[in-house]
Design a protein around this motif. Structure first.
Motif, mmCIF file in Angstrom:
data_model
loop_
_atom_site.group_PDB
_atom_site.id
_atom_site.type_symbol
_atom_site.label_atom_id
_atom_site.label_comp_id
_atom_site.label_asym_id
_atom_site.label_seq_id
_atom_site.Cartn_x
_atom_site.Cartn_y
_atom_site.Cartn_z
ATOM 1 N N ALA A 1 33.634 51.163 47.292
ATOM 2 C CA ALA A 1 34.234 49.989 46.666
ATOM 3 C C ALA A 1 35.377 49.450 47.508
ATOM 4 O O ALA A 1 36.147 50.214 48.091
ATOM 5 C CB ALA A 1 34.761 50.370 45.293
ATOM 6 N N GLY A 2 35.470 48.160 47.575
ATOM 7 C CA GLY A 2 36.539 47.520 48.343
ATOM 8 C C GLY A 2 37.670 47.063 47.443
ATOM 9 O O GLY A 2 37.705 47.386 46.254
ATOM 10 N N HIS A 3 38.581 46.310 48.029
ATOM 11 C CA HIS A 3 39.726 45.841 47.248
ATOM 12 C C HIS A 3 39.288 45.002 46.067
ATOM 13 O O HIS A 3 39.839 45.090 44.986
ATOM 14 C CB HIS A 3 40.626 44.976 48.130
ATOM 15 N N GLU B 1 36.819 45.092 44.240
ATOM 16 C CA GLU B 1 36.175 45.761 43.121
ATOM 17 C C GLU B 1 37.156 46.562 42.280
ATOM 18 O O GLU B 1 36.765 47.231 41.335
ATOM 19 C CB GLU B 1 35.056 46.668 43.646
ATOM 20 N N SER B 2 38.395 46.501 42.645
ATOM 21 C CA SER B 2 39.414 47.185 41.870
ATOM 22 C C SER B 2 39.558 46.515 40.507
ATOM 23 O O SER B 2 39.227 45.349 40.346
ATOM 24 C CB SER B 2 40.720 47.124 42.643
ATOM 25 N N TYR B 3 40.059 47.276 39.540
ATOM 26 C CA TYR B 3 40.225 46.648 38.224
ATOM 27 C C TYR B 3 41.423 45.724 38.229
ATOM 28 O O TYR B 3 41.558 44.855 37.400
ATOM 29 C CB TYR B 3 40.364 47.714 37.129
ATOM 30 N N ASN B 4 42.276 45.953 39.211
ATOM 31 C CA ASN B 4 43.495 45.157 39.283
ATOM 32 C C ASN B 4 43.667 44.704 40.737
ATOM 33 O O ASN B 4 44.533 45.188 41.444
ATOM 34 C CB ASN B 4 44.666 46.032 38.814
ATOM 35 N N PRO B 5 42.812 43.820 41.201
ATOM 36 C CA PRO B 5 42.907 43.415 42.600
ATOM 37 C C PRO B 5 44.056 42.445 42.811
ATOM 38 O O PRO B 5 44.624 41.925 41.856
ATOM 39 C CB PRO B 5 41.561 42.740 42.848
ATOM 40 N N ARG C 1 37.485 40.553 38.648
ATOM 41 C CA ARG C 1 38.321 40.151 37.516
ATOM 42 C C ARG C 1 39.547 41.037 37.503
ATOM 43 O O ARG C 1 39.543 42.117 38.076
ATOM 44 C CB ARG C 1 37.565 40.327 36.204
ATOM 45 N N ARG C 2 40.538 40.565 36.824
ATOM 46 C CA ARG C 2 41.794 41.305 36.844
ATOM 47 C C ARG C 2 42.149 41.728 35.429
ATOM 48 O O ARG C 2 42.092 40.927 34.503
ATOM 49 C CB ARG C 2 42.885 40.407 37.412
#
Lengths: 763, 575
Positions: free
Chosen positions: A325-327, A329-333, A361-362
């Motif tokens: 996963a990259g940046h 795909e973070s839950y809080n990019p 999405r954030r």
């Protein structure tokens, strides 16, 4: 019940007989009495009704009680039997007499009674009968549910049939019985907690009601669970009473002798036993459960032995690891990873496969993160990839794309080469089809489709001479000898050998002499059967006109300036013609030509001759008069050819925009093919006489200049470096640069354009 | 006559003989497609791409050798037996022969996969290499609802639950897996659970054996017998730790991995944790362990020793990250992940609920992990942080300042540790902050050991030094590069001046452009040789070059888009 009924019928018959005999029997009254007495022990009675096998003897107190009664009145076990049983007959006189008296009193009644006693069917309104009946009903009510007509009348059908319905069945009148509303679990649990009797309640799904078991019933269930008889008052081991044997019973029921099979062991049984034995011996049947082997154990012991640890079979290609996963795909990019609404909307317009699969999405905190709805799907896809995708090893090169480019020497070292437009020669009114530079480097001749041939002074761009030949000029060439400024022009079917009068005085005479054609010669030529070419004097231009049968495309002079060749593509066997200027003689040495000739060129130093057809280049030795080499260009349609001044290298341009470099020492295949530089047909290719330069011109309005170094060392391949793209010509009617020639001594390039301009590019 | 006509009596050759389509393979093996699938999954056989697809382009081809490999597998016969047995049972059931049915069911043929595992993974390392998918799958199934009406057996899921705390020891192998959201997963219809279950079946076995080996290596019995109380309250991980701690470690202390002793998390030496990618995949646990084979330790050669020590230093760094901290987890934080992570990095952890090692009112607690908008009762002695702080700390390998992660605040962006920012060409802002913090932390801590340990013979200190040097070198190299850039810029400007280009005219232009322009003006065309050198490339190389260029272009566009978005966001913030 069926069995008991059956037996009761038998007994019935017997009893009828007996009653006819009027020996002695249990009276209805007796029965009634007995029933009265037995009322407390109702359970037992109810069982007797059913004709259970345990009826015969009792051990409990009830039983003893009952026994005492039975002893007293000799009526035992089931009433049905008792009533009709013939066995009691002689035992109790008193009763019998009683009975008799009764019978005598009311004969008709008793007969009815008997019937009633045996099969409880007919509804008698007799007093006794009713009495009896009332007893029975009283007994039945609390004991067996069989007798209670159940609410539901659907019968023995699977209850699932009514699962979906709103009713559970029908009552006796045929009305639907509605399902009760189900309590929910909590409610029923709470109700159960409050109710102390709850444990005794059972749900009856047949009638959809809750039944509360009585204490007796519970007891009965317990006994049954323990494998005992339901009723305590039953003695399963009571001594056997052989009712069928008595002293003067007469003949037996059956007189048949005992069959033999009763005495010998069964054959089939034996067979079966043998089969089992065999199965056991052979291990088909096993009685001991297989041993539980440990589920997991140390599978990989010591990994040191490399030979064993090799995978067998084909080479294993491990599955590629899933992408991490990259940046985004973070839950809080970070903010910049989240696309704007417009961008998200624009995804809809994209192709399905281009559309991003995941839109970042954030979430402001971890607790807001919902479950990922595609988790299962993605794992499943991965599974599919693992077992359905063909795997191949692919080399993924991780290099800088610049390293793919060949290492070329710097352009500074390769100077001089033509790079900028220095002069323009204007004057033609139509596309300039051909140009030629005088060997002295002073003059340039050009031929155009406007029907003129012009000679220019190169350094001043001044037009010195103009000849109007009247027809589109195909090709112009200077005689290679500097002292003979003779121009050969191909115009339609003719070739003009023209005196340009640029020579000095002493040479002028020589030229004049050369260009003198006697008419007689002409006549003589005409006398021949098939004149290939007629040498005619042209007074208008003070020149020789060579009249061909078909259109002439190119002319090339031999280096010594005496011979020249013309190409007549549609000339069949006379397509390539050799002309000798001094003798005014023509012959066609190549009778057999393979393919349609395009151009023909003399070798710059040796007596060799190159004829290029559309796909091949044939190299002839003029002395030996045979083919030396055949160069396979691999091109569709060759348009031009040029020979390196060294003589061993040839470049060939084609109409599909490709250019081949042949090293004739190396092979008959191209040493290098330059495919991608020209978009349109290559019109001409040219080598420089002195500098290591060559050029190509094309219909796409460009000319390319290349550095083409040929080394004297045979081990070293020629070096080809593209140097410069020369632009500047404009397209006219889809045509661009029509010809290019190098200056014989300077690194200058002349290009003739379809826009009727000739340009000179200098270094 | 067909194109590939083969005269009668002549054998097939080449690709036609080497490869076989799936339908043909199924017919050849005389099994149903479902069984063929299962066989392929269990044996790890996949289609291959023949050079020439003899039977058509849209077919799946298997190598004939692979099919023969299946053909000779005893499992094939087992599957046939199972099928026959199922028929018998069905028949008995239809005939209402309960007796026979029971007897048959009692003797159902079974199969074991251990042979397949040793065949597919001849060495332990091979098995570890394939463990990623295995762990992901098992974790997913552990989170699935216990299948009402689905064909997933409850027992299976229960099994998986037990596997939850499967630990990964890796000998030089990185293992990454996804753990699904702790909330219930929704079962979808467009998934063929038969396939998944076949995979799961294999993975379960594999994981069992791998776990056994790992447990065995630290002298613990497998499967573990856990405290039923703790298990009941789903604190399996903790139960696990207790179990391992309780096991007597007597004889082979030497053979134990050096670092695995103290913290009760055996084998977990170094682990990278990252988590929670947006709505999706939640914890991604990446474990990376150095070589700790007992045998290998004995025969260490000098240089390999250096390497080993190198990793050891890194591990130590990891293990000491939360060394002096005591954590307390609130009810709402994802407990499993944190329970797994914190002890692995040397922290002590407790949680709200039964069976926890210490209570919330414990004075020693330094951090309380909270994920709620406000915190009611606050102990002043501790810090209340959001769970992201833990994960970010672990990713960065330093203790980050907690201000931004306090309760009720929106935490800074959570960045993926898997991305190489430099290669990607875009460094997020927060990544830069973290980098600065890291550098600061290193400077503070690292000079110390060098001063203390004077003797340079100690390889470890040397190594530490080496690391310091390396990091420093990196930094200085970067500085140098920047300096060089500046210098170059200066030189270029000077050149331009020499060539007499007015500086003012260039002022408003971009620097790169000016350089290019200047070059073009001074005869040497900068762009054209680029074009021209392509001419002499072979077609293959040219195509490759073009493709690479397109890729680079795309990457550049992406980065550009990111910059643009950032700019927009900042602009809107200002307004």
């Amino acid at each position: 019940m069926g069995k008991s009924q059956k037996s009761s019928k038998e007994v019935d018959e017997l009893s009828k007989e007996i009653s006819r005999d009027v020996t002695a029997n249990g009276s209805t009254e007796g029965i009634n009495e007995k029933d009265d007495r037995f009322q407390p022990s109702d359970l037992v009675d109810s069982l007797e009704d059913e004709g259970s096998p345990y009826d015969s003897g009792e051990d409990d107190q009830d039983a003893s009680d009952y026994k005492s009664h039975s002893n007293a009145e000799e009526s035992d076990s089931s009433e049905d039997e008792v009533q009709g049983s013939p066995y009691d007959s002689g035992e109790d006189d008193q009763d019998a007499s009683d009975y008799k008296s009764l019978r005598s009193a009311e004969e008709s009644d008793s007969s009815e009674d008997e019937v009633q006693g045996f099969s409880y069917d007919s509804g008698e309104d007799d007093q006794d009968a009713s009495d009896y009946k009332s007893h029975r009903s009283a007994e039945e009510s609390d004991s067996s549910e069989d007798e209670v007509p159940s609410r539901n009348t659907v019968g023995d059908v699977p209850l699932e049939w009514y699962k979906e319905e709103e009713h559970i069945g029908y009552d006796i009148t045929g009305k639907k019985i509605k399902k009760r509303a189900r309590k929910d679990r909590i409610e029923s649990f709470l109700a159960g907690v409050d109710d102390a009797k709850n444990w005794r309640k059972i749900y009856d799904d047949y009638n959809d009601e809750e039944v509360e078991l009585t204490k007796e019933e519970v007891k009965m269930i317990h006994r049954m669970l323990r494998g005992k008889t339901p009723h305590a008052g039953v003695d399963p081991y009571a001594p056997y009473v052989d009712w069928f044997e008595w002293e003067d019973k007469g003949h037996p029921l059956s007189n048949a002798p005992e069959p033999k099979r009763r005495f010998i062991p069964s054959k089939w049984e034996q067979k079966k036993v043998v089969r089992y034995i065999r199965a056991i011996r052979k291990g088909f049947l096993k009685f001991d459960k297989p041993k539980e082997e440990p589920h997991v154990y140390l599978l990989w012991g010591d990994d040191s032995t490399a030979a064993e640890n090799k995978r067998h079979g084909l080479s294993y290609i491990p599955a590629p690891k899933p992408k991490l996963a990259g940046h985004e795909e973070s839950y809080n990019p970070s903010v910049e990873f989240i696309p704007t609404q417009e961008e998200i909307n624009s995804y809809q317009l994209m192709l399905e496969e281009d559309r991003p699969k995941f839109i970042p999405r954030r979430f402001e905190s971890l607790r807001n993160v919902p479950a990922y709805e595609n988790a299962i799907k993605e794992t499943f896809d991965r599974c599919l990839d693992l077992y359905l995708c063909p795997r191949t090893r692919k080399k993924r090169i991780n290099i800088d794309p610049e390293s793919l480019k060949p290492k070329l020497p710097s352009l500074k070292d390769l100077r001089p080469y033509p790079s900028t437009c220095y002069l323009e020669y204007r004057g033609h009114t139509g596309p300039v089809k051909t140009i030629s530079i005088d060997i002295s480097g002073q003059w340039m001749a050009s031929g155009s489709s406007d029907g003129t041939v012009r000679v220019w002074e190169i350094e001043t761009s001044r037009c010195i001479k103009v000849w109007d030949v009247g027809e589109a000029v195909n090709h112009v060439t200077w005689n290679p000898l500097p002292e003979l400024p003779i121009l050969s022009i191909s115009v339609g079917r003719d070739v003009l050998i023209l005196d340009t009068r640029l020579a000095n005085a002493e040479n002028q005479a020589r030229v004049k002499e050369l260009l003198h054609v006697e008419e007689s010669l002409l006549e003589e030529d005409e006398g021949n059967t098939t004149p290939v070419v007629r040498w005619v004097r042209d007074d208008k231009y003070d020149a020789i006109r060579l009249k061909h049968l078909k259109a002439v495309t190119t002319i090339d002079w031999h280096r010594k300036g005496d011979y020249f060749t013309t190409v007549v593509p549609s000339g069949h066997t006379r397509a390539i013609l050799m002309h000798q200027l001094s003798k005014k003689h023509t012959h066609s040495p190549f009778q057999k030509l393979r393919g349609l000739p395009v151009t023909a060129v003399f070798h710059p130093t040796r007596s060799m001759f190159f004829i290029s057809t559309k796909t091949h280049v044939w190299v002839y030795d003029l002395l030996k008069q045979k083919v030396v080499k055949k160069l396979e260009t691999g091109l569709q349609e060759v348009s031009s050819i040029s020979i390196h001044p060294g003589g061993d290298n040839v470049i060939v341009g084609s109409k599909e925009g490709k250019m081949c470099w042949f090293d004739m020492d190396l092979s008959s295949k191209p040493y290098k093919t330059l495919t991608s530089h020209h978009m349109k047909d290559i019109t001409n290719v040219a080598f420089h006489r002195l500098y290591p330069l060559f050029a190509s011109s094309s219909e796409d309005c460009t000319a390319y200049v290349f550095h083409g170094m040929v080394y004297s060392d045979l081990n070293q391949n020629p070096l080809i470096v593209p140097l410069k793209i020369l632009r500047g010509h404009n397209s006219s009617k889809g045509r661009g640069v029509l010809d290019c020639k190098f200056h014989p001594r300077q690194p200058w390039l002349f290009t003739a354009g379809a826009d009727s301009i000739i340009k000179l590019y200098c270094h | 006559m067909p194109k590939h006509h083969r005269p009668a009596g002549k054998k097939k050759e080449g690709n036609a003989a080497k490869y076989i389509t799936r339908t043909r393979a199924v017919n050849y093996l005389q099994v149903s497609l479902a069984i063929f699938r299962r066989l392929c999954i269990l044996k790890g056989i996949f289609p291959r791409e023949p050079k020439k697809k003899v039977e058509g382009n849209h077919k799946t081809y298997y190598h004939m050798k692979d099919i023969m490999f299946l053909f000779h597998d005893p499992l094939l016969q087992k599957f046939r037996d199972i099928k026959a047995h199922a028929k018998k049972v069905k028949k008995a059931k239809a005939q209402k022969n309960k007796d026979l049915e029971d007897r048959l069911l009692d003797r159902a043929p079974t199969y074991k996969l251990d042979r397949l595992i040793s065949e597919r993974y001849p060495t332990f390392i091979d098995a570890l290499r394939d463990l990623d998918d295995c762990l992901t799958m098992v974790h997913l199934f552990a989170a699935l609802p216990a299948a009402e009406g689905e064909r997933i057996q409850v027992q299976r899921i229960h099994n998986c639950r037990r596997f939850w705390m499967s630990q990964a020891e890796v000998e030089g192998q990185k293992i990454t897996w996804l753990t699904p959201h702790a909330l219930q997963q929704v079962l979808t219809d467009d998934v063929d659970f038969n396939v998944m279950i076949t995979f799961l079946e294999f993975y379960e076995t594999l994981l069992g054996f791998v776990n056994f080996k790992l447990y065995h290596s630290i002298n613990v019995k497998y499967p573990p017998i856990l405290d039923p109380l703790l298990e009941a309250i789903a604190a399996e991980l903790y139960a696990m730790c207790r179990y391992i701690a309780a096991q007597p470690r007597t004889s082979s202390v030497d053979s134990l991995p050096i670092t695995s002793g103290e913290d009760g998390q055996p084998g977990l030496e170094k682990l990278d944790i990252q988590t929670e990618e947006s709505e999706l995949r939640l914890a991604q646990l990446q474990h990376q362990l150095p070589t700790n084979e007992p045998g290998a330790l004995m025969h260490l050669v000098e240089d390999s020793k250096a390497e080993d020590e190198d990793t050891d230093v890194e591990t130590k760094e990891c293990k000491n990250l939360f060394k002096n901290f005591k954590f307390f987890l609130s009810r709402e934080v994802p407990r499993e992940a944190l329970l797994f992570v914190i002890p692995a990095f040397g922290g002590a952890v407790s949680w709200e609920g039964d069976g926890s090692p210490f209570r919330e009112s414990d004075d020693g607690i330094t951090h309380q992990i909270v994920d709620r908008p406000t915190q009611g009762h606050i102990f002043l002695s501790r810090e209340y942080v959001q769970p992201q702080w833990i994960f970010d700390c672990i990713n960065a390998r330093i203790i980050l300042p907690t201000e931004e992660y306090l309760v009720g605040r929106i935490p800074p962006p959570h960045l993926s540790p898997f991305v190489d920012n430099e290669a990607e060409g875009y460094v997020p802002e927060y990544a830069e902050t973290i980098k600065r913090l890291q550098a600061a932390a290193k400077k503070k801590v690292l000079p110390m050991p060098g001063l203390e340990n004077q003797d340079l013979n100690d390889p470890q200190t040397l190594l530490v030094k080496g690391i310091v040097d390396r990091t420093e070198a990196n930094e200085t190299a970067e500085k140098k590069r920047k300096l060089m850039m500046l210098e170059k810029q200066y030189h270029d400007e000077l050149n331009m001046e020499l060539q007499g280009i007015a500086y003012s005219s260039l002022k408003n232009k971009n620097l790169d452009n000016t350089v290019d322009n200047a070059k073009e003006d001074t005869i040497t065309p900068t762009e054209e040789p680029e074009d021209l050198s392509q001419l002499t490339m072979s077609r293959k190389k040219r195509k490759l070059y073009e493709a690479m260029k397109i890729g680079q272009e795309r990457k550049k566009d992406k980065v550009k888009l990111l910059h643009e978005r950032k700019k927009n966001a900042e602009a809107s913030k200002k307004v």
